[in-house]
Design an enzyme around this catalytic site. Structure first.
Site, PDB file in Angstrom:
ATOM      1  N   CYS A 119      -3.695 -10.590  36.398  1.00 50.44           N
ATOM      2  CA  CYS A 119      -5.029 -10.229  36.878  1.00 50.44           C
ATOM      3  C   CYS A 119      -5.018  -9.836  38.349  1.00 50.44           C
ATOM      4  O   CYS A 119      -4.613 -10.614  39.208  1.00 50.44           O
ATOM      5  CB  CYS A 119      -5.998 -11.394  36.663  1.00 50.44           C
ATOM      6  SG  CYS A 119      -7.666 -11.049  37.272  1.00 50.44           S
ATOM      7  N   ARG A 126      -8.223 -11.599  41.281  1.00 53.22           N
ATOM      8  CA  ARG A 126      -8.287 -13.044  41.494  1.00 53.22           C
ATOM      9  C   ARG A 126      -8.862 -13.499  42.821  1.00 53.22           C
ATOM     10  O   ARG A 126      -9.018 -14.698  43.054  1.00 53.22           O
ATOM     11  CB  ARG A 126      -6.887 -13.651  41.310  1.00 53.22           C
ATOM     12  CG  ARG A 126      -6.480 -13.722  39.865  1.00 53.22           C
ATOM     13  CD  ARG A 126      -5.073 -14.268  39.727  1.00 53.22           C
ATOM     14  NE  ARG A 126      -4.053 -13.231  39.848  1.00 53.22           N
ATOM     15  CZ  ARG A 126      -2.751 -13.460  39.978  1.00 53.22           C
ATOM     16  NH1 ARG A 126      -2.316 -14.708  40.065  1.00 53.22           N
ATOM     17  NH2 ARG A 126      -1.880 -12.454  40.039  1.00 53.22           N
ATOM     18  N   TRP A 176     -15.615  -8.252  35.894  1.00 49.69           N
ATOM     19  CA  TRP A 176     -16.186  -6.907  35.814  1.00 49.69           C
ATOM     20  C   TRP A 176     -15.031  -5.943  35.627  1.00 49.69           C
ATOM     21  O   TRP A 176     -13.868  -6.294  35.828  1.00 49.69           O
ATOM     22  CB  TRP A 176     -17.015  -6.570  37.054  1.00 49.69           C
ATOM     23  CG  TRP A 176     -16.270  -6.723  38.345  1.00 49.69           C
ATOM     24  CD1 TRP A 176     -15.369  -5.848  38.902  1.00 49.69           C
ATOM     25  CD2 TRP A 176     -16.338  -7.839  39.254  1.00 49.69           C
ATOM     26  NE1 TRP A 176     -14.881  -6.349  40.083  1.00 49.69           N
ATOM     27  CE2 TRP A 176     -15.458  -7.558  40.329  1.00 49.69           C
ATOM     28  CE3 TRP A 176     -17.071  -9.035  39.261  1.00 49.69           C
ATOM     29  CZ2 TRP A 176     -15.295  -8.438  41.397  1.00 49.69           C
ATOM     30  CZ3 TRP A 176     -16.892  -9.903  40.326  1.00 49.69           C
ATOM     31  CH2 TRP A 176     -16.021  -9.605  41.381  1.00 49.69           C
ATOM     32  N   GLU A 206      -9.221   0.769  33.951  1.00 50.32           N
ATOM     33  CA  GLU A 206      -9.036   0.127  32.648  1.00 50.32           C
ATOM     34  C   GLU A 206      -9.629   1.003  31.550  1.00 50.32           C
ATOM     35  O   GLU A 206      -9.105   1.096  30.444  1.00 50.32           O
ATOM     36  CB  GLU A 206      -9.721  -1.244  32.602  1.00 50.32           C
ATOM     37  CG  GLU A 206      -9.183  -2.233  33.609  1.00 50.32           C
ATOM     38  CD  GLU A 206      -9.849  -3.589  33.434  1.00 50.32           C
ATOM     39  OE1 GLU A 206     -10.782  -3.885  34.199  1.00 50.32           O
ATOM     40  OE2 GLU A 206      -9.450  -4.332  32.511  1.00 50.32           O
TER      41      GLU A 206
HETATM   42  N1  ARG Z   1      -8.415  -3.933  30.013  1.00 49.48           N
HETATM   43  C1  ARG Z   1      -9.338  -4.552  29.117  1.00 49.48           C
HETATM   44  C2  ARG Z   1     -10.329  -3.526  28.583  1.00 49.48           C
HETATM   45  O1  ARG Z   1     -10.354  -2.426  28.948  1.00 49.48           O
HETATM   46  C3  ARG Z   1     -10.097  -5.683  29.778  1.00 49.48           C
HETATM   47  C4  ARG Z   1      -9.246  -6.748  30.424  1.00 49.48           C
HETATM   48  C5  ARG Z   1     -10.004  -7.627  31.389  1.00 49.48           C
HETATM   49  N2  ARG Z   1     -10.529  -6.856  32.490  1.00 49.48           N
HETATM   50  C6  ARG Z   1     -11.279  -7.315  33.498  1.00 49.48           C
HETATM   51  N3  ARG Z   1     -11.702  -6.476  34.380  1.00 49.48           N
HETATM   52  N4  ARG Z   1     -11.581  -8.598  33.591  1.00 49.48           N
HETATM   53  O2  ARG Z   1     -11.148  -3.760  27.771  1.00 49.48           O
END
Ligand code: ARG
Length: 388
Positions: free
Chosen positions: A80, A83, A251, A256
């Protein structure tokens, strides 16, 4: 990483939990009380916990221990990048929930507590696994995910990652609309009731339609994404106690969605479509059409969340925050376990400071673990191993 004793019987998920390791309990309690002077001396607490473990094979965390243990697990999450704010985690103690109806309504509450614009990091902690006893869990990998379908012609609709899981839900009688963004039902399994499916109410699902600051045609692609990433299949372990159902959310960081969920060839695979609409020369890799399309796709994601007022960060900002986290932890005299392959953003890695260094790869507890079996259940939507 598998906790010793957790899976002594690899074919029978219900029987896997071994008695709590008293040494791990002691390590955790000492650290927890050391970092929180206001909790008082640890020795009397250790005596109680040792006696509880001897008598029952487990022990019950105080609210403070549970809450700080969850924060420590986030602090130790080596994949992560987010953090820096580990202390701000909001911990919802749900250890009294038993039925799947109760669990479902608390999961809806979780998503509402996380928010739909100002997103707050939240974790809901359901009952601990007891030695030799069955426990409740959620099959889905996240509370909100989009269904995937494979058509007759081999083309896919929705999120290809969820095709097998979606098929299994259809096998249970669930019917999706067949759109690219059908929110999957939650599959909640309890010892008493087996698996039951629940449809999330609209008030629990914040979504953002994706458009582009300059390309008017972008909105026509019909892309959208949910505001809250809420991982629901990782086991939280604190001081030797396992919490198999402890969904948590943060968030989103834009990449991602823009550089993985929409871009990966085995996910929504949007780069060829975006490149074509941009009129790029896709005949050769060396035109860097993929990279150019990737940048615009990611601008669209960041711009759309901002326009909708939904909290999201970009990979440059989040990388700088992680560097601040490294400095803070160093000052506090704690190591920061980190996995370079996950910390470095999936685009423009070398532009971010997190790229240019090595990290300690440590397995520190408390921690979140993704068990092989949980991966399989989230992928296949069944507890029985697949025939093929
Ligand atoms: N990468 C994942 C997704 O696109 C989520 C993982 C957790 N991400 C976060 N920002 N807490 O769905």
């Amino acid at each position: 990483m598998i906790v010793p004793g957790y899976r002594d019987h690899p074919t029978e998920p219900w029987d896997r939990v071994a008695p709590v390791d008293a040494e791990e309990a002691e390590d955790f309690l000492r650290q927890c009380y050391l970092e929180n002077a206001r909790l008082g001396p640890v020795e009397p607490r250790l005596a109680i916990v040792r006696a509880q473990i001897a008598a029952t094979g487990s022990y019950v965390h105080t609210t403070e221990e549970l809450s700080y243990g969850a924060k420590m697990a986030w602090r130790n999450a080596s994949r992560c990048i987010g953090r820096l704010y580990w202390r701000s985690l909001r911990v919802l103690d749900r250890r009294r929930a038993r039925t799947s109806d109760e669990i479902f309504s608390l999961l809806v509450h979780h998503l509402q507590a996380a928010g739909s614009t100002t997103i707050r990091p939240v974790i809901s902690i359901f009952p601990a696994a007891q030695p030799g006893q069955p426990y409740a869990r959620v099959w889905n990998e996240q509370l909100i995910r989009y269904a995937g379908y494979r058509g007759e012609d081999g083309r896919t609709v929705g999120d290809p990652r969820q095709i097998t899981f979606t098929d299994a839900m259809r096998g249970f009688g669930w019917r999706g609309k067949g759109s690219d963004f059908d929110v999957l039902p939650l599959a909640i399994e309890t010892p008493a009731e087996g698996v039951r499916l629940y449809e999330l109410p609209e008030r629990a699902i914040g979504e953002v339609p994706i458009a582009h600051p300059e390309y008017g045609w972008f909105a026509e692609l019909g892309l959208r994404w949910h505001a809250v990433p809420a991982i629901s299949n990782m086991r939280l372990t604190i001081g030797g106690v396992h919490y198999p159902l402890a969904p948590f959310n943060g968030w989103y960081m834009g990449t991602e969605i823009g550089a993985r969920n929409f871009a990966d060839a085995d996910r929504y695979n949007m780069l060829p479509v975006v490149a074509e609409r941009m009129g790029l020369d896709t005949s050769r890799e060396s035109t860097l059409w993929r990279d150019r399309a990737l940048v615009e796709l990611n601008r669209a994601v960041l711009w759309s969340f901002e326009r909708a007022g939904v909290k999201m960060s970009d990979h440059h900002t989040e990388s700088q925050r992680f560097m601040a986290h490294l400095r803070n932890e160093e000052k506090a005299g704690r190591p920061v376990p980190a996995d370079w392959t996950w910390i470095v953003p999936p685009m423009s890695g070398g532009l971010t400071p997190v790229f240019h260094r090595y990290y300690d790869e440590l397995d520190l507890r408390p921690a979140f673990y993704l068990d092989e079996e949980a991966i399989r259940v989230a992928r296949d939507g069944t507890r029985c191993p697949h025939p093929h």
